[in-house]
Enzyme design. Structure first.
Site, mmCIF file in Angstrom:
data_model
loop_
_atom_site.group_PDB
_atom_site.id
_atom_site.type_symbol
_atom_site.label_atom_id
_atom_site.label_comp_id
_atom_site.label_asym_id
_atom_site.label_seq_id
_atom_site.Cartn_x
_atom_site.Cartn_y
_atom_site.Cartn_z
ATOM 1 C CG HIS B 143 -0.993 -14.271 19.850
ATOM 2 N ND1 HIS B 143 -1.215 -12.963 20.188
ATOM 3 C CD2 HIS B 143 0.328 -14.372 19.614
ATOM 4 C CE1 HIS B 143 -0.068 -12.307 20.158
ATOM 5 N NE2 HIS B 143 0.892 -13.145 19.810
ATOM 6 C CD GLU B 144 2.207 -17.825 18.852
ATOM 7 O OE1 GLU B 144 2.855 -17.412 17.877
ATOM 8 O OE2 GLU B 144 2.313 -17.328 19.974
ATOM 9 C CG HIS B 147 2.283 -13.766 15.247
ATOM 10 N ND1 HIS B 147 2.382 -12.420 15.065
ATOM 11 C CD2 HIS B 147 2.423 -13.962 16.575
ATOM 12 C CE1 HIS B 147 2.575 -11.826 16.229
ATOM 13 N NE2 HIS B 147 2.593 -12.752 17.168
ATOM 14 C CD GLU B 227 3.514 -10.097 19.712
ATOM 15 O OE1 GLU B 227 2.640 -10.755 20.304
ATOM 16 O OE2 GLU B 227 4.355 -10.614 18.958
#
Lengths: 187, 410
Positions: B143-144, B147, B227
């Site tokens: 997930h990071e 980003h 997100e």
């Protein structure tokens, strides 16, 4: 006079399109090669780890000679193959993966071994290297797909066939147990 | 595969531009009201924004890491975390390995920094490391990494700066309007524009009050969209949405709040560090979508591609617009499903909790028996404890209302 301008404009647009598409294809092919090199890095890392692992494990696992030999044999076979033959290479690497997986299952029967710090560190490295091989293969296949789409789809396929771009080859997983989808039940 | 990300980025840019227009409007009215010259107002607004942007751009990540008291680690400090980050780096096709930081905090959270993918870092709390298994950690790191790869960090930092500028300008302007303005210091130069002056004043006040709220709503909208996209990318990288889903559940079950987080840094985290338990966070003022919804979408995925996530997203949100335009996902569908993978062996061995619950139940049954309590099993599944002082022959189940006989009663 007017017609000349129109034809000229069309020719210029076509040339720009040709250059842009060609550069895009080159970019995709370079990415593909880079992705392939990434797999190679991880596979080499695995070759390096295996002798260490065998050395650590040997003392504990006196009754598992067959399993250990299978791993060593698969490693040596995979290492000896040339890096350009994608098909044969992926088959050999698949066999090495399953030999290693069998070894790591057998390890569960040796509690002493699982308390060994050295072994635990090796196991972490090996698990992660397996994952990295998987992920780099995944990225490689994604890159192959992207390039192949570009090579086959209109209008970029015209440029591709004129400049002789070939389709990339997927890194297939040939070992059946690796292909099984997870069975997760959602309640 | 990345077309949809650029499509989404475009949408974010439009929203950010909307915020920029708000900023300019504020500057315009500020200038008109205080200096009777709109240009001066615009220059002030842009100057404040520019200086803050420059600081955020060049010093933002080091400031953030310093404020969070994060310490950098290498491969030998935590081989497992390092390996997982490297795995996700490979899966996402990132060129350079991001730096890894750990915050010593029992709270469960993680964030990414870095204005471009080559100067990125990933930070996790020590609580997260201790609590999550390998698959879950991989989901969070994925997930990071998404980003970083989608350049959300830069976008959100620039958005945050713009929001901050708008809030500061509006706050300052309203203070001067209500306190300074009444003293009449400003009007000496004006000479009285009559009705025009009043309209400008009215619009100005209206804007000062509304702009910060509007800017915040835009900011949250951008943030939530990113997100979802990061969740989708994480599923794509790991080919295992369940990892992130169960990590999110684990994180949301933890009652500990991150000490070093503040409102400005909130959108950087995997989950909102200021969430309140039991409150639906699906309103306009939340930087993160509700966790339950994120988990539901991840679990409903039939494959791991972005198209699969998009389908699950539409289903969960009642057919509303997806995470990316349909045209962008068409290629992804043609490309064939990205198949899900099996959980890692570590995840399988970690599933001990149901047995633990069973054992705890047995122990508690025994304790009740030792204290002469009787146990009555109701057909609805409820277990009733009857105290030794109870003298009746039957007892009513509080759950389903049936009357049950108490065996062995006198």
């Amino acid at each position: 006079m007017f017609a000349i301008y129109i034809v000229g404009a069309i020719v210029v647009i076509l040339i720009i399109f040709f250059i842009a598409t060609y550069n895009r294809l080159i970019g995709l092919r370079n990415r593909l090669r880079n992705a392939w090199a990434q797999i190679d890095v991880q596979l080499k890392r695995r070759y390096d780890l295996i002798p260490n692992l065998i050395e650590t494990v040997k003392g504990y696992m006196k009754h598992e000679r067959g399993t250990l030999e299978a791993v060593t044999k698969a490693r040596n076979l995979a290492q000896s193959l040339s890096t350009t033959d994608v098909g044969a290479r992926s088959k050999a690497e698949g066999e090495l993966s399953s030999a290693l997986a069998r070894l790591l299952v057998v390890v569960e029967n040796y509690p002493d071994l699982k308390a060994n710090q050295n072994f635990l560190a090796l196991q972490e490295e090996l698990t992660s290297t397996e994952n990295k091989i998987g992920f780099s293969r995944q990225y490689y296949n994604d890159s192959v797909l992207r390039m192949n789409n570009k090579v086959q789809m209109f209008p970029s396929n015209v440029v591709a066939s004129m400049t002789g771009f070939k389709l990339g080859e997927f890194f297939e997983v040939t070992v059946t147990e690796e292909r099984e989808a997870p069975k997760v039940s959602f309640k | 595969m990345w077309e949809q990300i650029s499509a989404n980025r475009w949408r974010s840019v439009v929203l950010t531009a909307g915020m920029g227009i708000l900023l300019l409007l504020i500057g315009y009215f500020l200038g008109l009201y205080f200096f009777e010259n709109a240009i001066i107002g615009l220059i002030i607004a842009l100057a404040v924004w520019g200086i803050m942007s420059l600081i955020a751009y060049f010093q933002g990540d080091s400031l953030l890491l310093a404020v969070s008291r994060a310490r950098k680690i290498g491969r030998d400090d935590n081989p497992r975390l390092y390996n997982i980050v490297e795995e996700m780096k490979i899966a996402s096709g990132l060129e350079k390995m991001p730096d890894i930081y750990i915050i010593d905090d029992p709270a469960l959270n993680a964030f990414a920094t870095g204005r471009d993918p080559n100067k990125a870092s990933v930070t996790v709390t020590s609580g997260l490391l201790a609590k999550l298994n390998r698959d879950e950690l991989q989901g969070v790191i994925g997930h990071e990494m998404a980003h970083i790869k989608n350049r959300d960090v830069l976008l959100m930092a620039m958005c945050a700066v713009m929001l901050g500028t708008i809030v500061i300008l509006a706050w300052y302007a309203t203070r001067v309007l209500f306190f300074g303005g009444m003293a009449g210091g400003r009007r000496s130069s004006g000479g009285g524009g009559g009705q025009g002056q009043i309209i400008i004043l009215a619009v100005g006040i209206f804007l000062m009050i509304l702009a910060p709220i509007l800017a915040q709503v835009i900011y949250f909208a951008v943030s939530r969209k990113r997100e979802y996209l990061a969740d989708a990318s994480s599923a794509l990288y790991t080919r295992y949405p369940e990892g992130l889903a169960s990590a999110l559940e684990e994180i949301s079950a933890s009652p500990i709040q991150l000490k070093s987080a503040n409102q400005a840094t909130a959108p950087m985290y995997t989950i909102n560090p200021f969430r309140q338990k039991g409150r639906a966070a699906s309103n306009l003022t939340s930087t993160h979508p509700p966790i339950s919804e994120r988990v539901r979408i991840l679990r409903a995925m039939s494959g791991a591609s972005l198209a699969d996530y998009d389908r699950a997203y539409r289903e969960a949100r009642g057919g509303k617009a997806g995470i990316a335009p349909a045209s962008a996902l068409a290629l992804d569908k043609v490309a064939g499903a990205a198949a899900l993978r099996a959980p890692s062996p570590e995840a399988k061995t970690a599933e001990k909790s149901p047995q633990k619950v069973e054992r705890a139940r047995e122990t508690s049954d025994m304790m009740w028996r030792l204290n002469d309590y009787k146990t009555v099993h109701c057909p609805c599944g409820t277990k009733l404890r009857v105290s030794p002082e109870f003298r009746g022959n039957s007892v009513k189940c509080p759950h389903c209302g049936q009357t049950l006989a108490v065996k062995g009663s006198t």
